[in-house]
Structure formats: C-alpha cells, structure tokens
Design an enzyme around this catalytic site. Structure first.
Site, PDB file in Angstrom:
ATOM      1  N   SER A 143       1.050  -1.104  -0.108  1.00 41.94           N
ATOM      2  CA  SER A 143      -0.237  -0.117   0.056  1.00 41.94           C
ATOM      3  C   SER A 143       0.759   1.214   0.016  1.00 41.94           C
ATOM      4  CB  SER A 143      -0.803   0.102   1.369  1.00 41.94           C
ATOM      5  OG  SER A 143      -1.635   1.472   1.505  1.00 41.94           O
ATOM      6  N   TYR A 156      -1.487  -0.721  10.523  1.00 40.73           N
ATOM      7  CA  TYR A 156      -1.784  -1.268   9.121  1.00 40.73           C
ATOM      8  C   TYR A 156      -0.534  -0.783   8.458  1.00 40.73           C
ATOM      9  CZ  TYR A 156      -3.893  -1.076   4.371  1.00 40.73           C
ATOM     10  OH  TYR A 156      -4.097  -1.217   3.091  1.00 40.73           O
TER      11      TYR A 156
HETATM   12  N1  LIG Z   1      -8.379  -0.299  -1.869  1.00 41.71           N
HETATM   13  C1  LIG Z   1      -7.533   0.558  -1.391  1.00 41.71           C
HETATM   14  O1  LIG Z   1      -7.420   1.712  -1.546  1.00 41.71           O
HETATM   15  C2  LIG Z   1      -6.050  -0.088  -1.157  1.00 41.71           C
HETATM   16  C3  LIG Z   1      -4.890   0.763  -1.111  1.00 41.71           C
HETATM   17  C4  LIG Z   1      -3.708  -0.033  -0.752  1.00 41.71           C
HETATM   18  C5  LIG Z   1      -3.780  -1.364  -0.437  1.00 41.71           C
HETATM   19  N2  LIG Z   1      -4.908  -2.165  -0.629  1.00 41.71           N
HETATM   20  C6  LIG Z   1      -4.770  -3.599  -0.379  1.00 41.71           C
HETATM   21  O2  LIG Z   1      -5.585  -4.102  -1.096  1.00 41.71           O
HETATM   22  C7  LIG Z   1      -5.844  -5.639  -0.548  1.00 41.71           C
HETATM   23  C8  LIG Z   1      -7.321  -5.638  -0.838  1.00 41.71           C
HETATM   24  O3  LIG Z   1      -8.189  -4.837  -0.324  1.00 41.71           O
HETATM   25  P1  LIG Z   1      -9.426  -4.164  -1.089  1.00 41.71           P
HETATM   26  O4  LIG Z   1      -9.095  -2.669  -1.313  1.00 41.71           O
HETATM   27  O5  LIG Z   1      -9.797  -4.780  -2.285  1.00 41.71           O
HETATM   28  O6  LIG Z   1     -10.669  -4.356   0.089  1.00 41.71           O
HETATM   29  P2  LIG Z   1     -11.775  -5.221   0.046  1.00 41.71           P
HETATM   30  O7  LIG Z   1     -12.746  -5.004  -1.030  1.00 41.71           O
HETATM   31  O8  LIG Z   1     -12.366  -5.270   1.678  1.00 41.71           O
HETATM   32  O9  LIG Z   1     -11.325  -6.876  -0.225  1.00 41.71           O
HETATM   33  C9  LIG Z   1     -10.751  -7.380   0.757  1.00 41.71           C
HETATM   34  C10 LIG Z   1     -10.652  -8.899   0.478  1.00 41.71           C
HETATM   35  O10 LIG Z   1      -9.716  -9.764   1.143  1.00 41.71           O
HETATM   36  C11 LIG Z   1     -10.625 -10.856   1.737  1.00 41.71           C
HETATM   37  N3  LIG Z   1     -10.319 -11.156   3.068  1.00 41.71           N
HETATM   38  C12 LIG Z   1     -10.236 -10.418   4.193  1.00 41.71           C
HETATM   39  N4  LIG Z   1      -9.932 -11.325   5.321  1.00 41.71           N
HETATM   40  C13 LIG Z   1      -9.810 -12.504   4.793  1.00 41.71           C
HETATM   41  C14 LIG Z   1      -9.283 -13.698   5.311  1.00 41.71           C
HETATM   42  N5  LIG Z   1      -9.327 -14.022   6.526  1.00 41.71           N
HETATM   43  N6  LIG Z   1      -9.283 -14.841   4.520  1.00 41.71           N
HETATM   44  C15 LIG Z   1      -9.244 -14.781   3.096  1.00 41.71           C
HETATM   45  N7  LIG Z   1      -9.559 -13.529   2.650  1.00 41.71           N
HETATM   46  C16 LIG Z   1      -9.988 -12.611   3.369  1.00 41.71           C
HETATM   47  C17 LIG Z   1     -11.954 -10.405   1.533  1.00 41.71           C
HETATM   48  O11 LIG Z   1     -12.709 -11.548   1.514  1.00 41.71           O
HETATM   49  P3  LIG Z   1     -13.681 -12.220   2.336  1.00 41.71           P
HETATM   50  O12 LIG Z   1     -14.200 -11.206   3.356  1.00 41.71           O
HETATM   51  O13 LIG Z   1     -14.734 -13.046   1.309  1.00 41.71           O
HETATM   52  O14 LIG Z   1     -12.903 -13.522   3.214  1.00 41.71           O
HETATM   53  C18 LIG Z   1     -12.047  -9.624   0.247  1.00 41.71           C
HETATM   54  O15 LIG Z   1     -11.883 -10.427  -0.933  1.00 41.71           O
HETATM   55  C19 LIG Z   1      -5.788  -5.598   0.956  1.00 41.71           C
HETATM   56  O16 LIG Z   1      -4.418  -6.204   1.257  1.00 41.71           O
HETATM   57  C20 LIG Z   1      -5.470  -4.086   1.086  1.00 41.71           C
HETATM   58  O17 LIG Z   1      -4.598  -3.749   2.200  1.00 41.71           O
HETATM   59  C21 LIG Z   1      -6.215  -1.394  -0.758  1.00 41.71           C
END
Ligand SMILES: NC(=O)c1ccc[n+]([C@@H]2O[C@H](COP(=O)([O-])OP(=O)(O)OC[C@H]3O[C@@H](n4cnc5c(N)ncnc54)[C@H](OP(=O)(O)O)[C@@H]3O)[C@@H](O)[C@H]2O)c1
Length: 248
Positions: A143, A156
């Site tokens: 991130s 985080y």
């Molecule tokens: N969106 C942003 O602005 C942003 C920026 C920088 C980094 N990121 C990173 O991108 C990644 C994806 O996040 P996102 O933004 O796409 O958010 P999101 O829409 O909340 O997706 C998170 C995903 O992680 C899964 N997850 C959470 N806990 C889990 C577990 N214990 N086992 C398996 N799967 C799990 C969730 O699936 P289930 O709940 O179905 O298990 C969901 O598919 C994360 O690592 C986040 O830190 C995001």
C-alpha cells in the site's frame, strides 16, 4: 502474439471483492485460469459462474488465509485441477485504522494475522510448487501506507511495510528457481476496504478521503496484468501507484 497471461494459472486471495475481484475479471478475460479464494464462498462461487459463462476458466476455493492448512489446500487444489501454479497473488487484507491509544488490540491481531501471516502462508503454499516447476510469480499487495505512516495507520502501515520487507527477501532467495516477485502498493482505490474500520472518527476521515480521491479497482488489475505480461526474463519488483489527484 502471446500476452504471457493466457494459459497461466493464477491464484488470487481476497477475490470476493475490490482489487482481487477486479484482477480475476481482467486476467480471466485475458485467458488465464483463475483460482478465486476468499471466505465469502457465495461471492466467489457466483463470480466463478459468471466468468465461466463468459468463456473464462475459473474455480473457487473457500479459504480463510489465517489458516495455514486452508491456504495450502487452496494452492494444492489449483495444482491438482489446473496442473500448476504460475502466479500467486497474495491480496487478502483489511485496514481497521485507529489511533494506538484506542487500544483496538483485537484489530491489531487481525491485521497481523491476515495482512502478514496470510501472505506468508500463501508463500509457504506456492513456493514448493514453483521451485519444482522452476518458474512462478508472487504478487504481494502492500500500500502507499507501506511507504508512509500517519496518525491512525501505525499497525496497518506496519503490516504493509512488512510485505515489502518479506517480498524483497523472497526476491533475493528465489533467484535459483526463476521465480518473479512483485509488490504492488496502491493509493486510494474504491473497494470495500474502508468498511473494515470500526473507529467512528477514523471511518469518517477515510470515507471522506476515499469519496474525494479513490479511483476504480480496474487500475489495480491493469498493474497486475502489466507485471504478469512482461517477458519471463523481466521481473517487475515494485509498483507504487496513486490516483492522480491524491497528494499524500
Ligand atoms: N482499496 C485501497 O485503497 C487499497 C490501497 C492499498 C492497499 N490495498 C490492499 O488491497 C488488498 C485488497 O483490499 P481491497 O481494497 O480490495 O478491499 P476489500 O474490497 O475489502 O477486499 C478485501 C478482500 O480480502 C478478503 N479477506 C479478508 N480477510 C480474509 C481472510 N481472513 N481470509 C481470506 N480472505 C480474506 C475479503 O474476502 P472475504 O471477506 O470474503 O474473506 C476480500 O475479498 C488489501 O491487502 C488492502 O490492504 C487496498
């Protein structure tokens, strides 16, 4: 001409929403066999059906990445079903930001379990197969918060700095096996991630920030496709991207 994506077997954790969902959609459209992992089985099953009806190849494996045996089963299922694992995208994560003084220790534990240990379990599950194949590609999601720290982001950010550290160690160690390693560090992307914040003040601040700055999740998917599609002798190690209008 080959895009170096078609025919590859790509495992994606956190495929039920947000960045992971966008990545599997694009990679399946470009001919990869995608293996979707998340806890919400109904979501990944529905997405798998949708991708297959559009002519794609997809399987869903309900997985909680905090359980090492489930992550091993995920990757072993990919290898048994599709014959190999070419790319392991360790994407699952959560971001319950809050000031340290709020003492949300359970959320600290959860972030360490999912954001760090979940990625390590993904590496442990895929590395032996990739060593045997003498090829493979890890894509680990960090991130902007893995490059800078602010009030409320300490834990985080710590988990996302950890992703960069362990990915760099991995990169150096897997040279003999012809394995590529990519860290992707997104800025604000519109997903369900802010929903994981329980602290009202932090939730309000992040919600406003995302409303102002966030870009669609296919931005991330295109970065993933860029890294995978390079010729095998090109290893894209790190990509940091932000919405153009995002300053911090
Ligand atoms: N969106 C942003 O602005 C942003 C920026 C920088 C980094 N990121 C990173 O991108 C990644 C994806 O996040 P996102 O933004 O796409 O958010 P999101 O829409 O909340 O997706 C998170 C995903 O992680 C899964 N997850 C959470 N806990 C889990 C577990 N214990 N086992 C398996 N799967 C799990 C969730 O699936 P289930 O709940 O179905 O298990 C969901 O598919 C994360 O690592 C986040 O830190 C995001």
């Amino acid at each position: 001409m080959s895009n170096n994506i078609a025919g590859k077997v790509v495992v994606v954790t956190g495929a039920s929403s947000g960045l992971g969902e966008a990545a599997v959609r694009l990679l399946a459209a470009q001919g990869a066999s995608v293996v979707l992992a998340a806890r919400r089985a109904e979501r990944i099953n529905a997405l798998t059906r949708e991708l297959e009806s559009a002519g794609g190849k997809a399987i869903a494996v309900a997985t909680d990445v905090t359980h090492r045996d489930q992550v091993k089963k995920l990757v072993d299922t990919a290898v048994q079903t599709c014959g190999r694992v070419d790319v392991m995208i360790n994407n699952a994560g959560l971001m319950p930001q809050s000031l340290l003084e709020k003492l949300k220790v359970d959320e600290w534990d959860r972030m360490i379990d999912v954001n760090i240990k979940g990625v390590l379990y993904g590496i442990a599950a895929a590395l032996p197969h990739m060593q045997k194949q003498r090829s493979g590609h890890f894509i680990n999601v960090s991130s902007v918060a893995g490059h800078r720290v602010g009030p409320g982001t300490a834990v985080y950010s710590a988990t996302k700095y950890a992703i960069r550290a362990l990915s760099e160690g991995l990169r150096q160690e897997v040279k003999p096996y012809n394995i590529r390693t990519t860290v992707i560090s997104p800025g604000a992307v519109a997903t369900e991630l802010p929903d994981t914040i329980s602290d009202p003040a932090a939730a309000d601040r992040i919600q406003k920030f995302y409303e102002e700055y966030a870009i669609p999740a296919d931005s991330f998917a295109r970065v993933v496709a860029f890294a995978i599609s390079q010729p095998e002798d090109v290893d894209i190690n790190e990509v940091l991207f932000r919405p153009t209008r995002q300053e911090v």
